[in-house]
Design a protein around this motif. Sequence first.
Motif, short mmCIF file in Angstrom:
data_model
loop_
_atom_site.label_atom_id
_atom_site.label_comp_id
_atom_site.label_asym_id
_atom_site.label_seq_id
_atom_site.Cartn_x
_atom_site.Cartn_y
_atom_site.Cartn_z
N CYS A 1 24.08 -13.19 -7.28
CA CYS A 1 24.93 -11.93 -7.45
C CYS A 1 25.36 -11.66 -8.86
O CYS A 1 25.96 -12.65 -9.59
CB CYS A 1 26.38 -12.28 -6.58
SG CYS A 1 27.54 -11.07 -6.55
N GLY A 2 24.92 -10.46 -9.35
CA GLY A 2 25.27 -10.09 -10.61
C GLY A 2 26.56 -9.71 -10.74
O GLY A 2 27.39 -9.34 -9.94
N SER A 3 27.10 -9.66 -12.22
CA SER A 3 28.66 -9.35 -12.24
C SER A 3 29.03 -8.04 -12.20
O SER A 3 30.14 -7.90 -11.91
CB SER A 3 28.83 -9.62 -13.92
OG SER A 3 27.96 -8.90 -14.72
N ALA A 4 27.94 -7.09 -12.01
CA ALA A 4 28.51 -5.60 -11.67
C ALA A 4 28.84 -5.63 -10.19
O ALA A 4 29.06 -4.75 -9.70
CB ALA A 4 27.34 -4.81 -12.00
N SER A 5 28.38 -6.77 -9.50
CA SER A 5 28.54 -6.66 -7.87
C SER A 5 29.42 -7.47 -7.34
O SER A 5 29.75 -7.76 -6.29
CB SER A 5 27.29 -6.89 -7.20
OG SER A 5 26.10 -6.06 -7.73
N TYR A 6 30.49 -8.19 -8.36
CA TYR A 6 31.24 -8.87 -7.80
C TYR A 6 32.32 -8.55 -6.72
O TYR A 6 32.83 -9.25 -5.99
CB TYR A 6 32.23 -9.74 -8.97
CG TYR A 6 31.44 -10.61 -9.88
CD1 TYR A 6 30.31 -11.32 -9.41
CD2 TYR A 6 32.00 -10.91 -11.09
CE1 TYR A 6 29.68 -12.39 -10.12
CE2 TYR A 6 31.18 -11.80 -11.99
CZ TYR A 6 30.02 -12.28 -11.57
OH TYR A 6 29.55 -13.49 -12.20
N ARG A 7 32.48 -7.18 -6.79
CA ARG A 7 33.52 -6.70 -5.70
C ARG A 7 33.00 -6.68 -4.49
O ARG A 7 33.56 -7.04 -3.42
CB ARG A 7 33.87 -5.23 -6.16
CG ARG A 7 32.70 -4.29 -5.92
CD ARG A 7 32.73 -2.81 -6.58
NE ARG A 7 32.10 -2.08 -6.21
CZ ARG A 7 30.70 -2.12 -6.09
NH1 ARG A 7 30.12 -3.02 -7.13
NH2 ARG A 7 29.62 -1.39 -5.63
N ARG A 8 31.75 -7.13 -4.32
CA ARG A 8 30.88 -7.26 -3.07
C ARG A 8 31.03 -8.72 -2.57
O ARG A 8 30.52 -9.14 -1.43
CB ARG A 8 29.54 -6.85 -3.08
CG ARG A 8 29.40 -5.33 -3.02
CD ARG A 8 27.91 -4.88 -2.64
NE ARG A 8 27.57 -5.53 -1.68
CZ ARG A 8 26.10 -5.95 -1.41
NH1 ARG A 8 25.29 -5.83 -2.52
NH2 ARG A 8 25.64 -6.62 -0.45
N LEU A 9 31.58 -9.63 -3.52
CA LEU A 9 31.67 -11.01 -3.12
C LEU A 9 32.04 -11.40 -1.87
O LEU A 9 31.45 -12.12 -1.04
CB LEU A 9 32.17 -11.83 -4.08
CG LEU A 9 31.77 -13.30 -4.58
CD1 LEU A 9 30.06 -13.38 -4.82
CD2 LEU A 9 32.44 -13.78 -5.76
N PRO A 10 33.32 -10.95 -1.28
CA PRO A 10 33.73 -11.24 -0.27
C PRO A 10 32.84 -11.03 0.85
O PRO A 10 32.60 -11.82 1.84
CB PRO A 10 35.06 -10.63 -0.11
CG PRO A 10 35.29 -10.31 -1.39
CD PRO A 10 34.17 -10.18 -2.26
N GLU A 11 32.28 -9.82 0.90
CA GLU A 11 31.48 -9.61 2.01
C GLU A 11 30.00 -10.37 1.94
O GLU A 11 29.54 -10.60 2.98
CB GLU A 11 31.08 -7.96 1.85
CG GLU A 11 29.67 -7.59 1.80
CD GLU A 11 29.42 -6.34 1.37
OE1 GLU A 11 28.45 -5.52 1.19
OE2 GLU A 11 30.35 -5.65 0.57
N LEU A 12 29.62 -10.61 0.82
CA LEU A 12 28.23 -11.97 0.86
C LEU A 12 28.78 -13.15 1.30
O LEU A 12 28.02 -13.58 1.94
CB LEU A 12 28.09 -11.85 -0.76
CG LEU A 12 27.44 -10.34 -1.45
CD1 LEU A 12 27.13 -10.60 -2.98
CD2 LEU A 12 25.97 -9.98 -0.74
N VAL A 13 29.88 -13.34 0.93
CA VAL A 13 30.23 -14.94 1.36
C VAL A 13 30.39 -14.63 2.85
O VAL A 13 30.19 -15.70 3.61
CB VAL A 13 31.55 -15.28 0.57
CG1 VAL A 13 32.23 -16.55 1.35
CG2 VAL A 13 31.52 -15.57 -0.76
N ASP A 14 31.07 -13.80 3.52
CA ASP A 14 31.08 -13.33 4.80
C ASP A 14 29.83 -13.73 5.50
O ASP A 14 29.57 -14.07 6.71
CB ASP A 14 31.65 -11.96 5.34
CG ASP A 14 33.17 -11.99 5.04
OD1 ASP A 14 33.61 -13.05 5.23
OD2 ASP A 14 33.55 -10.80 5.05
N GLU A 15 28.72 -12.90 5.00
CA GLU A 15 27.34 -13.00 5.55
C GLU A 15 26.90 -14.49 5.79
O GLU A 15 26.23 -14.84 6.81
CB GLU A 15 26.45 -12.27 4.70
CG GLU A 15 26.29 -10.67 4.89
CD GLU A 15 25.49 -10.04 4.23
OE1 GLU A 15 24.30 -10.47 4.08
OE2 GLU A 15 25.84 -8.90 3.45
#
Length: 479
Positions: free
Chosen positions: A143-157
């Motif tokens: 996960c690149g730094s510009a996408s950290y706001r998506r981190l919760p959803e990535l962890v969910d997956e």
Amino acid sequence: MAKLFDVGLEALAGAPAATAADRPAAATVENAFSPLSSAAEFPPSNKSFYLETFGCQMNVHDSEKVAGVLLQRGYRSVEDPAHADLVLYNTCSIREKAAQKVFARLGDWKTLSAGKIIGVLGCLAQQEGEEIFERAPWVSLVCGSASYRRLPELVDELEAGGRRVMGLDLDTDETFETEITRRDNPFRAYLTIIEGCDYSCAYCVVPHTRGPERSRLSESILADVRRLADWGYTEIQLLGQTVNSYRDPSPRGLSFVDLLRAVADVQGIRRVRFTTSHPNNFHRGIVEAIDEVPALCDHIHLPVQSGSTPVLRAMRRTYSREEYLEKISWVREAKRSISMTTDIIVGFPGERDRDFEDTLSLLETVGYDGVFSFKYSPRPNTTARDMPDAVPEEEKSSRLAVLQERQRQIQIARNEKLVGSDFEVLVDGHHPARSQWAGRTSSNRIINFSTPHQNLLGQYAQVRVTRSGPNSLVGEQLP
Ligand code: SF4
């Protein structure tokens, strides 16, 4: 990283100033940051994470925010990766060595990753993308730094059984804001005010890895500062790759200087720092504000990179040696004595002996209080990578050594002049074996000092300088 002066080390490497054992009664993790880390705040959980950070202060602060997101989701932070369910590396790719270090860390998990999620965040993730899965198939999150706001959803997956997830968007106009941020430095609070970069320096991966500039709303920044002041922080460091190109996107439209003044005006805030400034966006208004507002620290980090105009042009730095020196003259004309630090790259392709001599003469002309100096290394996705006239490695090493020695002598001479001066320091370290305390001045100098008092961590003390060295000062607390 070659380090000549302790000033700015935190700015680049972000090492916390004190160990957990050193934390003061007045600013323990529990009471200085209770809104963030109290047991009541986070749901109890068996899941744990380990997060290691490489690179600049922006990365360090991103990690604080990533940790906040994970704590909010019920993860516990652990110090030993062997005991973590989620092992994350927040990476840097600005120099080849930093990237190699991360791959070496990932290699440690080759046969030990069963039952764990191994993730790569930050610049290397953005730069290498799917390649990371190829080189280290046991990694499951990139996960690149510009996408950290998506981190919760990535962890969910991943928690739902996903094998590999990636977040590599760059076309975002959002910034990474989180309600909860774990703050690892008990004395200085870092606050990102602008993310990304619109410049295109020939050697730099940042525009590729962090995307275009996005400034945060001034009201949201100021709300954070007020909250930090309520929690007991007195020192704020505003962060951005080009922090001084900040422009408030809200209808208030605060300029960078307006924002500096507004942050300094928040009740309880005694020191405001900012890093990193781009010379192109550096103007007299910044110096005037420092002159007028005591809470704005008398230290400016202004990366020059080279003292030679032809090399600056090749680097696409958008200013000449003369233009840079004109800005330095504004600083030197200020009523307050303002310390100056910089970054320099030696051995950029095409750098001739006389270009290097120009860099050495710039050191003398400016009289920096500290320099972070590096050998150029070619990076993927940069225009300099394919430039002709590479400087041989031995020549780069020899120029770096010459430059560091020259700067060391400059620092010795500058620091000697400070013997007998009095400074206010924010105490951020204790060396019981030496019976010494350590603190930083507003100018970001380190002073190690003796005192008859106890429990000074997190407090301000007046110190008289009695001795000097190239990288720090020694003193005694004034009664
Ligand atoms: S200003 Fe240049 S060196 Fe700084 S982040 Fe942007 S591209 Fe990189």
